[in-house]
Write an enzyme that holds these catalytic residues in place. Sequence first.
Site, PDB file in Angstrom:
ATOM      1  N   SER A   1      41.723 -85.814 -66.657  1.00  0.00           N
ATOM      2  CA  SER A   1      40.844 -85.330 -67.721  1.00  0.00           C
ATOM      3  C   SER A   1      41.033 -83.836 -67.918  1.00  0.00           C
ATOM      4  CB  SER A   1      39.392 -85.604 -67.312  1.00  0.00           C
ATOM      5  OG  SER A   1      38.504 -84.876 -68.127  1.00  0.00           O
TER       6      SER A   1
ATOM      7  N   TYR B   1      32.050 -85.725 -60.835  1.00  0.00           N
ATOM      8  CA  TYR B   1      33.016 -86.529 -61.599  1.00  0.00           C
ATOM      9  C   TYR B   1      34.326 -85.754 -61.768  1.00  0.00           C
ATOM     10  CZ  TYR B   1      35.572 -88.200 -65.650  1.00  0.00           C
ATOM     11  OH  TYR B   1      36.593 -88.605 -66.487  1.00  0.00           O
TER      12      TYR B   1
ATOM     13  N   LYS C   1      38.455 -86.237 -60.276  1.00  0.00           N
ATOM     14  CA  LYS C   1      39.727 -86.197 -61.028  1.00  0.00           C
ATOM     15  C   LYS C   1      40.661 -85.161 -60.411  1.00  0.00           C
ATOM     16  CE  LYS C   1      38.750 -89.364 -63.929  1.00  0.00           C
ATOM     17  NZ  LYS C   1      39.445 -90.642 -63.845  1.00  0.00           N
TER      18      LYS C   1
END
Length: 338
Positions: free
Chosen positions: A124, A149, A153
């Site tokens: 991302s 989150y 990643k």
Amino acid sequence: MSVLVTGGAGYIGSHTCVELINAGIDIVIVDNFYNCKKSSIDRIRALVDRDFKYYECDIRDREGMDRIFKAEKIDSVIHFAGLKAVGESVEKPLEYFDNNVNGTLVLLDVMRNNGCKKIVFSSSATVYGMNNISPLTEDMAVGGVTNPYGRTKYMIECILQDLYASDNSWSICLLRYFNPIGAHKSGTMGEDPNGIPNNLMPFITQVAIGKRDHLNVFGDDYDTHDGTGVRDYIHVVDLALGHVKAVQKVEKDNGCFIYNLGTGIGYSVLDVVKAFEKASGVTIPYEIQARRAGDIATCYSDPSKALAELNWKAERGLEEMCEDSWRWQSQNPNGYPD
Ligand code: NAD
Ligand code: UFG
């Protein structure tokens, strides 16, 4: 070529499965259906002319995943499976690290044990953190991430890079997505969030359909052309086509490759509202609210590396993204059937 698609029943995964089959690539889907409905599999089937298998399995289930690798001939993996809500990750960090990081570790170990060393990973733009100036390029420093989150990643990117450094017979592609919106042209597949949408476009479409009475715009005092946040919105079908190129790349070349998948164009929240109103003919009432914690003013890609090395570029503009999001939402006011 046969590709195992983890999270293949989800929003980006389902669109990618259709484009993989359209490109003549066989697929096997693995999903635990935690964040999607099984009917999304039927919708994929209705759009393609070839059958495929799917397995209901959690990627953390080592024995289950091993059985799938032994039962199927799998050349490479596209790894979408993961939890993705930034706010929820702050409330439930252990669940996010377990699902995303531990899940990826189990997947990689099972792949290695079965001699499969080619993987495309859903990363991302969030890994670029708060301090880089757009347009963002792949060689910029990453890691200044502010939520669990985003950290999952970043951590998975590090794990995959260390894996390649330890054994360069792996072939790995890290795809840094910008903001996927839009839906399949048929109106039969699209984004179907549970509960109140966190992201801009599904919130707008739910206002348009009458499920919510107005949009909250988070901040109008950013240093942008109209004061609202600027992002690089990319049509989910363009994103899906980027995965077809990426999986062809890992089939062909060993390495650990990193690509931005974005359009290179930034639009503000109010630009998106106006474009959606034009595409749908529906007025979107909105109220200006305080800034949302963790948001940055501007985030858009330099997508030129993907063009140079994958021969991929986004073709669909904001108007088409809005038209397709609206077609999906208006034809499926309650999302996928149970
Ligand atoms: P999604 O939730 O629609 O799809 C993810 C799928 O993975 C779901 O179908 C879910 O049921 C499945 N899944 C989750 N955990 C699993 C597990 N442990 N085992 C098996 N299946 C599991 O999300 P999406 O928008 O399609 O995103 C796909 C990937 O792209 C995610 O990794 C996400 O973090 C990443 N990503 C998404 C965006 C975005 O804005 N949508 C942006 C950047 C990166
Ligand atoms: N916004 C609103 N109102 C809303 C929702 C969003 O004004 O109801 C604004 C946000 O403040 C931001 C823009 O719309 O300026 C886009 O917000 P999204 O939540 O749609 O997307 P983000 O850019 O915040 O986050 C997305 C993904 C994340 C990923 C990140 C990477 O959802 O998973 O991009 O940059 F980490």
